[in-house]
Scaffold this active site. Structure first.
Site, PDB file in Angstrom:
ATOM      1  CG  ASP A  26      -1.946   1.049   1.261  1.00 25.34           C
ATOM      2  OD1 ASP A  26      -2.403   1.456   0.180  1.00 25.34           O
ATOM      3  OD2 ASP A  26      -2.316   1.491   2.370  1.00 25.34           O
ATOM      4  CG  HIS A  29      -6.548   4.846  -1.101  1.00 27.16           C
ATOM      5  ND1 HIS A  29      -5.298   4.529  -0.649  1.00 27.16           N
ATOM      6  CD2 HIS A  29      -6.688   4.212  -2.292  1.00 27.16           C
ATOM      7  CE1 HIS A  29      -4.694   3.759  -1.541  1.00 27.16           C
ATOM      8  NE2 HIS A  29      -5.514   3.555  -2.552  1.00 27.16           N
ATOM      9  N   GLY A  30      -9.074   5.699   2.305  1.00 29.54           N
ATOM     10  CA  GLY A  30      -9.782   6.377   3.391  1.00 29.54           C
ATOM     11  C   GLY A  30     -11.162   5.782   3.539  1.00 29.54           C
ATOM     12  N   GLY A  31     -11.228   4.442   3.381  1.00 31.59           N
ATOM     13  CA  GLY A  31     -12.517   3.776   3.258  1.00 31.59           C
ATOM     14  C   GLY A  31     -13.139   3.303   4.543  1.00 31.59           C
ATOM     15  CG  HIS A  76      -5.394   8.408   3.663  1.00 30.02           C
ATOM     16  ND1 HIS A  76      -4.825   9.177   2.692  1.00 30.02           N
ATOM     17  CD2 HIS A  76      -5.501   7.161   3.145  1.00 30.02           C
ATOM     18  CE1 HIS A  76      -4.586   8.421   1.629  1.00 30.02           C
ATOM     19  NE2 HIS A  76      -4.980   7.204   1.868  1.00 30.02           N
ATOM     20  N   GLY A  77      -7.546   8.221   7.517  1.00 33.97           N
ATOM     21  CA  GLY A  77      -7.617   8.409   8.964  1.00 33.97           C
ATOM     22  C   GLY A  77      -9.045   8.511   9.479  1.00 33.97           C
ATOM     23  CG  ASN A 131      -6.990   0.860   0.305  1.00 38.86           C
ATOM     24  OD1 ASN A 131      -7.377  -0.002  -0.469  1.00 38.86           O
ATOM     25  ND2 ASN A 131      -5.811   1.440   0.188  1.00 38.86           N
TER      26      ASN A 131
HETATM   27 ZN    ZN Z   1      -4.410   5.368   0.853  1.00 46.56          ZN
END
Ligand code: ZN
Length: 288
Positions: free
Chosen positions: A81, A216-218, A188-189, A238
Site C-alpha cells: 500500500d 482509499h480512506g474507506g 485517510h484516517g 482500503n
Molecule cells: Zn491510501
C-alpha cells in the site's frame, strides 16, 4: 489461496461488490482479518503500507502476510500500500506480493505517468498487479496511517485534489494499470467532519477508465455510502483506521477492569475485536 489483485477485481466487477484491503501491521490484525474472511467465505486483500515500516518492516511482515494468504481457504491478494519507489516495489515482489500500489500522485502529471509505467513494466512481467493514484487523498491528521503525505486537514481544499475523470482516462490508457485509486471526497484516517462524497465524479471516472476504482480512506462511512460507491464502480476499499481504533479501545477497556493484566491477553482482546469489526466491513462490501 494466494491470487493476484487483478483476478480478485475481475470477479468483483462481475458480481458488483468490493474487496476489502486491510493493512496488517501486527500479527493480531492479520489473524483477525483472515479469520473474518474465512468465516464469511469472502476474498480479501492483505496489505502492508510502506509507512508502517516504522512499526514493522516489510521484510518481517511481508513473508507472514504471504504465508497467511497461501494457507487461507479463501482467495487472498497480498498488496503493498502506497509504495513510493521502484525499490520498495521490487522488495515486495521478491517476498511474494501479488499486487503493488505505486503512489506518485504528488509528482507532476507526466512524472507520475513515467514512474507508474516503469513499475507496471516490471510488475506485469512477474504477473503482479499494479494500482496507482491520480488526484490526491488528504489525511484527517488522526491516524492517517496509510499515507506518507502531509497534505492537509479534513476538508481543507480537499476538492482541489479530486481526480479529473477525463485525465483519469488518459492516465489509465498511458500506464496500463490494473486499478485506479481515485480521489472523490474520502480522506485517510479518522473523520473529523462528515465526508462529502462526489458520486457523480466517481461514476464518470469509472465510465471513462473501464477499470476497477479503488477507494482509499474507506473506513468510517455509512452503509448506504459504501453501497452507493460500490454501485458506481468501486471494487477495492482500503479499510484500516476504524478497525485499529476498535482494537485499541477494547484493550483500553480490558485494562481498566482487569486488575492483573498480562500482555498476551491484550493480543487476544485486540484480535477478536479487529475480527468482529472486519466482519462487519466485509459483509457491507459484499453488497448483498
Ligand atoms: Zn491510501
Amino acid at each position: 489461496m494466494l491470487v493476484t489483485l487483478k483476478e480478485l477485481l475481475i470477479e468483483a466487477d462481475k458480481g458488483n461488490y468490493a474487496v476489502g484491503a486491510f493493512n496488517c501491521p501486527t500479527l493480531e490484525s492479520v489473524r483477525g482479518v483472515v479469520e473474518a474472511a474465512e468465516e464469511l467465505r469472502a476474498p480479501i486483500i492483505l496489505a502492508h503500507a510502506e509507512v508502517h515500516n516504522a512499526i514493522i518492516p516489510l521484510e518481517i511482515m511481508g513473508p507472514i502476510l504471504v504465508e497467511f494468504a497461501q494457507k487461507a481457504s479463501v482467495p487472498v491478494a497480498v498488496h503493498l500500500d502506497h509504495g513510493t519507489n521502484l525499490e520498495m516495489v521490487k522488495q515486495a515482489i521478491d517476498i511474494g506480493f501479488t499486487s503493488v500500489m505505486i503512489d506518485a500522485s504528488h509528482k507532476g502529471y507526466e512524472e507520475n505517468i513515467q514512474i507508474v509505467k516503469e513499475v507496471v513494466e516490471y510488475a506485469h512481467k512477474q504477473n503482479v498487479s499494479v494500482e496507482a493514484e491520480l488526484g490526491m487523498m488528504t489525511s484527517s491528521g488522526l491516524g492517517g496511517e496509510e499515507t506518507y503525505k502531509e497534505k492537509s486537514h479534513a476538508s481543507e481544499n480537499a476538492a482541489n485534489y479530486y481526480t479529473d475523470p477525463s485525465i483519469a482516462k488518459d492516465f489509465v490508457e498511458k500506464t496500463n494499470i490494473d486499478a485506479l485509486a481515485a480521489s472523490f471526497g474520502t480522506v485517510h484516517g479518522i473523520y473529523v467532519t462528515k465526508p462529502n462524497l462526489d458520486f457523480d465524479r466517481l461514476e464518470r471516472i469509472y465510465e471513462n477508465i473501464q477499470k476497477p476504482v479503488v477507494m482509499h480512506g474507506g473506513s468510517g462511512l455509512s452503509e448506504e455510502e459504501y453501497k452507493t460507491v460500490i454501485n458506481r464502480g468501486v471494487r477495492k476499499i482500503n479499510y484500516y483506521s476504524y478497525a485499529a481504533k476498535a482494537g485499541a479501545y477494547a484493550v483500553k477497556e480490558y485494562l481498566e477492569k482487569e486488575e492483573n493484566p498480562f500482555y498476551h491477553d491484550l493480543t487476544v482482546v485486540a484480535k477478536e475485536t479487529i475480527k468482529q469489526d472486519i466482519k462487519k466491513a466485509i459483509s457491507i462490501f459484499s453488497n448483498k
